[in-house]
Motif scaffolding. Structure first.
Motif, PDB file in Angstrom:
ATOM      1  N   LYS A 152      79.935  67.006  38.957  1.00 43.35           N
ATOM      2  CA  LYS A 152      79.750  65.568  39.423  1.00 43.35           C
ATOM      3  C   LYS A 152      79.441  64.694  38.144  1.00 43.35           C
ATOM      4  N   LEU A 153      78.519  65.330  37.416  1.00 43.93           N
ATOM      5  CA  LEU A 153      78.082  64.427  36.451  1.00 43.93           C
ATOM      6  C   LEU A 153      78.988  64.231  35.355  1.00 43.93           C
ATOM      7  N   CYS A 154      79.728  65.250  35.119  1.00 43.71           N
ATOM      8  CA  CYS A 154      80.830  65.193  33.878  1.00 43.71           C
ATOM      9  C   CYS A 154      81.866  64.235  34.237  1.00 43.71           C
ATOM     10  N   VAL A 155      82.117  64.187  35.876  1.00 42.91           N
ATOM     11  CA  VAL A 155      83.285  63.276  36.339  1.00 42.91           C
ATOM     12  C   VAL A 155      82.786  61.700  35.966  1.00 42.91           C
ATOM     13  N   GLU A 205      81.103  61.500  28.907  1.00 44.78           N
ATOM     14  CA  GLU A 205      80.497  61.570  27.466  1.00 44.78           C
ATOM     15  C   GLU A 205      79.698  62.575  27.405  1.00 44.78           C
ATOM     16  N   LEU A 206      79.184  63.325  28.712  1.00 48.64           N
ATOM     17  CA  LEU A 206      78.104  64.297  28.676  1.00 48.64           C
ATOM     18  C   LEU A 206      78.944  65.872  28.844  1.00 48.64           C
ATOM     19  N   GLN A 207      80.243  65.763  28.889  1.00 51.08           N
ATOM     20  CA  GLN A 207      80.935  67.018  29.222  1.00 51.08           C
ATOM     21  C   GLN A 207      80.788  68.172  28.287  1.00 51.08           C
ATOM     22  N   VAL A 208      80.720  67.594  27.121  1.00 52.18           N
ATOM     23  CA  VAL A 208      80.350  68.661  25.844  1.00 52.18           C
ATOM     24  C   VAL A 208      78.855  69.310  26.094  1.00 52.18           C
ATOM     25  N   LYS A 209      77.919  68.557  26.430  1.00 51.92           N
ATOM     26  CA  LYS A 209      76.651  68.953  26.516  1.00 51.92           C
ATOM     27  C   LYS A 209      76.439  69.790  27.876  1.00 51.92           C
ATOM     28  N   LEU A 210      77.154  69.176  28.820  1.00 49.16           N
ATOM     29  CA  LEU A 210      77.132  70.204  30.207  1.00 49.16           C
ATOM     30  C   LEU A 210      77.980  71.141  30.605  1.00 49.16           C
TER      31      LEU A 210
END
Length: 147
Positions: free
Chosen positions: A104-107, A111-116
């Motif tokens: 959900k946070l990635c959606v 911009e956090l997808q690489v980290k998450l």
């Protein structure tokens, strides 16, 4: 978890000198009826506490029973396996919630997808292992003749 007052009353009873867990279970059943599985789960937890604490009450000391009957061994094994099963189910639910939140946070924040993404991948792998453990225990519990 603290030691149940009812268990301490049974333990303090002078007629129970050097009693074994099976005798404690029978005494508790006589007082509370035949809800066997709940009684066994309660007694299992209480006996573990008493043994861990090496509780002494007067001349009484709870002794480990070395010659358990096969039925008692099966019941104790079943309780132990069910406790492990419940623990794994809780871990899986927690892991599923964590994975869902990463997704959900990635959606919401691309911009956090690489980290998450590595965290998401790791929790999914962990969940898969836990699910395998759950399936193994379920196969044992479903096939009661296996033990």
């Amino acid at each position: 978890m603290s030691i149940n007052e009812q268990i301490l009353k049974i333990v303090k009873n002078p007629s129970f000198d050097n009693i074994f867990p099976v005798e404690m279970i029978k005494a508790l059943e006589e007082k509370n009826g035949k809800d066997y599985l709940e009684t066994m789960a309660l007694m299992s937890a209480q006996i573990k506490l008493l043994l861990k604490e090496e509780v002494h009450q007067g001349d009484y000391k709870l002794k480990k029973q070395h010659s358990l009957t096969p039925k008692s061994t099966i019941v104790e094994t079943t309780i132990s396996i069910k406790e492990k099963y419940n623990k794994y189910k809780q871990q899986l639910l927690l892991g599923l919630g964590e994975a869902e939140e990463y997704k959900k946070l990635c959606v919401e924040h691309p911009e956090l997808q690489v980290k998450l993404q590595p965290k998401y991948n790791s929790i999914r792998e962990k969940n898969t292992k836990i699910l395998g453990r759950i399936k193994a225990i379920e196969s044992i519990l479903d096939n009661k003749s296996a033990y």
